[in-house]
Design an enzyme around this catalytic site. Structure first.
Site, mmCIF file in Angstrom:
data_model
loop_
_atom_site.group_PDB
_atom_site.id
_atom_site.type_symbol
_atom_site.label_atom_id
_atom_site.label_comp_id
_atom_site.label_asym_id
_atom_site.label_seq_id
_atom_site.Cartn_x
_atom_site.Cartn_y
_atom_site.Cartn_z
ATOM 1 N N PHE A 149 -55.146 -115.643 -46.229
ATOM 2 C CA PHE A 149 -55.567 -116.660 -47.212
ATOM 3 C C PHE A 149 -54.145 -117.584 -47.634
ATOM 4 O O PHE A 149 -54.581 -118.459 -48.243
ATOM 5 C CB PHE A 149 -56.005 -115.883 -48.727
ATOM 6 C CG PHE A 149 -54.714 -115.289 -49.360
ATOM 7 C CD1 PHE A 149 -54.072 -116.328 -50.175
ATOM 8 C CD2 PHE A 149 -54.346 -113.920 -49.224
ATOM 9 C CE1 PHE A 149 -53.070 -115.750 -50.933
ATOM 10 C CE2 PHE A 149 -53.061 -113.353 -49.912
ATOM 11 C CZ PHE A 149 -52.308 -114.373 -50.997
ATOM 12 N N LYS A 173 -62.460 -116.484 -37.873
ATOM 13 C CA LYS A 173 -63.006 -115.776 -39.270
ATOM 14 C C LYS A 173 -61.760 -116.160 -40.248
ATOM 15 O O LYS A 173 -60.890 -115.362 -40.157
ATOM 16 C CB LYS A 173 -63.047 -114.364 -38.801
ATOM 17 C CG LYS A 173 -63.798 -113.422 -39.707
ATOM 18 C CD LYS A 173 -63.803 -113.517 -41.207
ATOM 19 C CE LYS A 173 -62.697 -112.712 -41.759
ATOM 20 N NZ LYS A 173 -62.492 -112.992 -43.113
ATOM 21 N N GLU A 176 -61.974 -114.948 -46.749
ATOM 22 C CA GLU A 176 -62.928 -115.066 -47.807
ATOM 23 C C GLU A 176 -62.423 -115.538 -48.975
ATOM 24 O O GLU A 176 -63.293 -115.836 -49.857
ATOM 25 C CB GLU A 176 -63.671 -113.621 -47.705
ATOM 26 C CG GLU A 176 -63.234 -112.396 -48.350
ATOM 27 C CD GLU A 176 -62.458 -111.658 -47.246
ATOM 28 O OE1 GLU A 176 -61.544 -112.462 -46.439
ATOM 29 O OE2 GLU A 176 -62.393 -110.407 -47.351
ATOM 30 N N ARG A 177 -61.075 -115.533 -49.289
ATOM 31 C CA ARG A 177 -60.807 -115.760 -50.463
ATOM 32 C C ARG A 177 -60.655 -117.441 -50.620
ATOM 33 O O ARG A 177 -60.637 -118.173 -51.733
ATOM 34 C CB ARG A 177 -59.379 -115.321 -50.934
ATOM 35 C CG ARG A 177 -59.574 -113.862 -50.958
ATOM 36 C CD ARG A 177 -58.269 -113.095 -51.261
ATOM 37 N NE ARG A 177 -58.306 -111.987 -50.673
ATOM 38 C CZ ARG A 177 -56.793 -111.143 -50.582
ATOM 39 N NH1 ARG A 177 -55.960 -111.661 -50.779
ATOM 40 N NH2 ARG A 177 -57.043 -110.052 -49.692
ATOM 41 N N SER A 226 -51.824 -108.953 -43.228
ATOM 42 C CA SER A 226 -50.975 -107.815 -43.770
ATOM 43 C C SER A 226 -50.726 -107.036 -42.673
ATOM 44 O O SER A 226 -51.499 -106.685 -41.571
ATOM 45 C CB SER A 226 -51.350 -107.244 -44.881
ATOM 46 O OG SER A 226 -52.632 -106.727 -44.434
ATOM 47 N N CYS A 281 -45.189 -115.744 -45.809
ATOM 48 C CA CYS A 281 -44.741 -114.751 -45.038
ATOM 49 C C CYS A 281 -43.061 -115.097 -44.844
ATOM 50 O O CYS A 281 -42.407 -114.083 -44.530
ATOM 51 C CB CYS A 281 -45.388 -114.647 -43.705
ATOM 52 S SG CYS A 281 -45.309 -116.272 -42.664
ATOM 53 N N GLU A 381 -44.146 -104.920 -49.957
ATOM 54 C CA GLU A 381 -44.345 -106.425 -49.696
ATOM 55 C C GLU A 381 -44.959 -106.911 -51.111
ATOM 56 O O GLU A 381 -46.155 -106.528 -51.271
ATOM 57 C CB GLU A 381 -45.151 -106.818 -48.694
ATOM 58 C CG GLU A 381 -45.245 -108.146 -48.392
ATOM 59 C CD GLU A 381 -46.293 -108.783 -47.184
ATOM 60 O OE1 GLU A 381 -47.008 -108.216 -46.800
ATOM 61 O OE2 GLU A 381 -45.946 -109.892 -46.961
HETATM 62 N N1 LIG Z 1 -46.232 -112.829 -40.087
HETATM 63 C C1 LIG Z 1 -46.668 -113.854 -40.323
HETATM 64 O O1 LIG Z 1 -46.448 -115.011 -39.727
HETATM 65 C C2 LIG Z 1 -47.725 -114.267 -41.579
HETATM 66 C C3 LIG Z 1 -48.217 -115.500 -42.021
HETATM 67 C C4 LIG Z 1 -48.990 -115.478 -43.119
HETATM 68 C C5 LIG Z 1 -49.260 -114.305 -43.712
HETATM 69 N N2 LIG Z 1 -49.012 -113.208 -43.457
HETATM 70 C C6 LIG Z 1 -49.278 -112.140 -44.065
HETATM 71 O O2 LIG Z 1 -50.596 -112.093 -44.558
HETATM 72 C C7 LIG Z 1 -50.682 -111.281 -45.719
HETATM 73 C C8 LIG Z 1 -51.379 -112.200 -46.662
HETATM 74 O O3 LIG Z 1 -52.691 -112.540 -46.325
HETATM 75 P P1 LIG Z 1 -53.960 -111.693 -46.791
HETATM 76 O O4 LIG Z 1 -53.911 -110.629 -47.939
HETATM 77 O O5 LIG Z 1 -55.382 -112.626 -46.604
HETATM 78 O O6 LIG Z 1 -53.995 -110.493 -45.469
HETATM 79 P P2 LIG Z 1 -55.217 -109.371 -45.302
HETATM 80 O O7 LIG Z 1 -54.343 -108.411 -44.123
HETATM 81 O O8 LIG Z 1 -55.723 -108.698 -46.403
HETATM 82 O O9 LIG Z 1 -56.207 -110.304 -44.626
HETATM 83 C C9 LIG Z 1 -56.266 -111.000 -43.380
HETATM 84 C C10 LIG Z 1 -57.657 -111.125 -42.697
HETATM 85 O O10 LIG Z 1 -58.034 -109.814 -42.532
HETATM 86 C C11 LIG Z 1 -59.320 -109.314 -42.812
HETATM 87 N N3 LIG Z 1 -59.310 -108.201 -43.378
HETATM 88 C C12 LIG Z 1 -58.756 -107.731 -44.673
HETATM 89 N N4 LIG Z 1 -59.128 -106.325 -45.003
HETATM 90 C C13 LIG Z 1 -59.879 -106.060 -43.654
HETATM 91 C C14 LIG Z 1 -60.100 -104.815 -43.058
HETATM 92 N N5 LIG Z 1 -60.011 -103.787 -44.064
HETATM 93 N N6 LIG Z 1 -60.656 -104.602 -42.151
HETATM 94 C C15 LIG Z 1 -60.779 -105.733 -41.095
HETATM 95 N N7 LIG Z 1 -60.332 -107.115 -41.736
HETATM 96 C C16 LIG Z 1 -59.838 -107.013 -42.905
HETATM 97 C C17 LIG Z 1 -59.477 -110.675 -44.153
HETATM 98 O O11 LIG Z 1 -60.838 -110.886 -44.326
HETATM 99 C C18 LIG Z 1 -58.450 -111.615 -43.577
HETATM 100 O O12 LIG Z 1 -59.488 -112.709 -42.850
HETATM 101 C C19 LIG Z 1 -49.142 -110.859 -46.220
HETATM 102 O O13 LIG Z 1 -49.049 -109.739 -45.809
HETATM 103 C C20 LIG Z 1 -48.455 -111.844 -45.276
HETATM 104 O O14 LIG Z 1 -47.049 -111.467 -45.155
HETATM 105 C C21 LIG Z 1 -48.016 -113.189 -42.343
#
Ligand SMILES: NC(=O)c1ccc[n+]([C@@H]2O[C@H](COP(=O)([O-])OP(=O)(O)OC[C@H]3O[C@@H](n4cnc5c(N)ncnc54)[C@H](O)[C@@H]3O)[C@@H](O)[C@H]2O)c1
Length: 497
Positions: A149, A173, A176-177, A226, A281, A381
């Site tokens: 998101f 994909k 969704e937020r 994450s 991140c 985090e």
């Molecule tokens: N390393 C990097 O370069 C970088 C860059 C941006 C964000 N991030 C990380 O992203 C996170 C923040 O974003 P977020 O909260 O949207 O992450 P998230 O992991 O909750 O979601 C990421 C994606 O995974 C999907 N998802 C969520 N739960 C799932 C599940 N149980 N099974 C399958 N798919 C699932 C979501 O719909 C979304 O599209 C933070 O941890 C941040 O550090 C990392």
């Protein structure tokens, strides 16, 4: 109230989806619209469209691909303000941050514009053996991107321009937020002349994600999000034979050494920790102070209290709300737990109410001092506007603290000593290092990614590694004329000269 639909084969569609999720406006706390949650059949329809489109797009001339990319770049640039407004409304970040995110995406598109013309293999002159040996790179097929998101416009742009420039087709994909910018960008691709089916969007939750991971028609998956989900994506996509890169979360430390300019360091700590409400991140989340920690804590806390918090669309705002009510509650709770575990709160952002936006998901800039590596506020985090201050005896202790942390995304050091900076760079186990700058913002033209639990899979994202990820090599050994004298042994096992 509007419902955001998928984009499959060049058109908005509800597909077979019956489930939806509310999308909130974080500044007001009110529901803005809904987004469809895709079913496996929706993913299948997108993969089918992308597979059909691959036959044409993978064979398109390099000149045609380049023209489409240039046209897309012009359209994204021309509509950058609208994309930024969509992002600011749904994500909450201030408009200038949202505009900055679109600019970073544009840099990747610019990098991608050169890919079709520069995509090269290698040639080995085996003329003496009567053969040519050469390699070239081919696209993989359908590539899927699953994105978080926090950069709803930029992170997808890390992926799809490069994948498409290499001749692949794409299924996105988004989170969704804050899903709306994806459909907007899809329409820009179409206007740029990209054939229908090359770029598709399926909205959804884990149901759509699992359908992507298991789909036999998808060749590769690129994920950013994450750490627990990155680990899961890597395992499940690998199990079905896909190429996968999965970037995870972060816990970025900035070490301030005693010889650093403390005002300068404080300014950067505040900008990095509280920019985009800490939902980055590369945000600095832990400041490791060596030397006069009290003075630096005072400087940082005073600056934190000065940050103007408000709705993203207000030009006076320097920091917006966090993404959801649940995120606000989780972040505020972590601060409270930190206090209970012995930390002291030097700047407190809990319970912040913005006049006119009382229901918004606002958390003010928070500085927690005397944090130790055992505390939850350090181990987790936070992904919010919270800077933990940890005191350290010397640079070596700071390096070992960073290396004991499971995350390895980025780190920074503030110092006037070249020798200390060099020791720091060589000693830390992370992917991105800033010296007298905060964690560096990734640039389009080099590959980047974290170490340890911040990256699963070998390949880094975008830049040259992104091109490698989205293509595979073929090696040809050819002999003309077919009947010319040729010794297999002389080619593969040359005799001593
Ligand atoms: N390393 C990097 O370069 C970088 C860059 C941006 C964000 N991030 C990380 O992203 C996170 C923040 O974003 P977020 O909260 O949207 O992450 P998230 O992991 O909750 O979601 C990421 C994606 O995974 C999907 N998802 C969520 N739960 C799932 C599940 N149980 N099974 C399958 N798919 C699932 C979501 O719909 C979304 O599209 C933070 O941890 C941040 O550090 C990392």
């Amino acid at each position: 109230m509007a419902t955001i639909e998928h984009w499959i084969d060049g058109a908005a569609t509800g597909g077979v989806s019956t489930r939806s999720a509310p999308v909130f406006q974080p500044a007001t706390g009110r529901q803005q619209h809904s987004v469809l949650l895709g079913e496996p059949a929706d993913v299948d329809a997108a993969v089918h469209a992308a597979t059909v489109a691959f036959a044409e797009w993978s064979q398109a001339s390099l000149s045609r691909r380049t023209q489409v990319l240039f046209a897309f770049r012009e359209l994204v640039n021309a509509h950058s303000r609208e994309i930024a407004e969509i992002v600011s409304d749904e994500h909450g970040k201030v408009l200038s941050d949202a505009a900055g995110e679109v600019q970073r995406g544009l840099e990747v598109i610019e990098f991608a514009c050169g890919i079709p013309q520069l995509l090269k293999g290698a040639y080995s002159d085996q003329a003496s053996a009567g053969v040519d040996v050469f390699s070239f790179r081919e696209p993989l097929g359908v590539v899927a991107g699953i994105t978080p998101f926090n950069f709803p416009a930029m992170v997808p742009m890390w992926m799809h321009p490069i994948a498409i420039a290499c001749g692949n087709t794409f299924v996105l994909k988004p989170s969704e937020r804050d899903p709306s910018s994806a459909g907007f960008v899809a329409r820009l691709w179409q206007r740029a002349g990209l054939p229908d089916g090359v770029f598709n969007v399926v909205h959804g939750d884990r149901v759509a994600v699992d359908a992507i991971l298991d789909h036999p028609g998808i060749a590769a998956v690129s994920f950013v999000g994450s750490t627990p989900i990155a680990r899961y994506i890597h395992q499940r996509a690998s199990a079905t034979g896909k190429r996968v890169q999965a970037l995870g979360g972060a816990k970025n430390h900035a070490v301030v050494l005693p010889d650093a300019d403390l005002d300068f360091a404080a300014e950067h700590l505040v900008a990095s920790a509280f920019g985009s409400a800490g939902e980055r991140c590369m945000a600095i989340s832990a400041a490791v102070l060596v030397g006069d920690a009290d003075r630096l804590v005072d400087l940082v806390a005073a600056r934190a209290a000065d940050v103007k918090v408000g709705p993203g669309r207000d030009p006076a705002s320097e920091m917006g709300p966090v993404i959801t009510a649940a995120a606000k509650e989780r972040i505020e709770n972590l601060i409270t737990v930190g206090e209970r575990q012995g930390a002291t709160v030097a700047a407190d952002g809990r319970g912040l109410k913005i006049p006119g936006y009382e229901d918004g998901f606002f958390v003010g800039p928070t500085v927690i001092d005397r944090v130790t590596p055992a505390m939850d506020v350090y181990t987790q985090e936070i992904f919010g506007p919270v800077l933990s201050v940890v005191r350290s005896a010397d640079v070596d202790q700071a390096i070992s603290m960073i290396n004991s942390n499971p995350y390895g995304n980025g780190t920074a050091v503030f110092t006037n000593s070249g020798e200390a900076a060099r020791r720091f760079q060589r000693g830390v186990h992370v992917g991105m290092i800033g010296v007298n700058v905060p964690i560096p913002v990734p640039m389009a033209y080099y590959s980047f990614g974290g170490w340890k639990d911040s990256l699963f899979g070998q390949s880094h994202i975008y830049g040259p590694d992104g091109v490698d990820f989205c293509t595979r090599a073929k090696v040809v050994t050819q002999r003309w004329p077919a009947t010319s004298a040729f010794s297999e042994a002389s080619l593969h096992f040359p005799t001593a000269r």
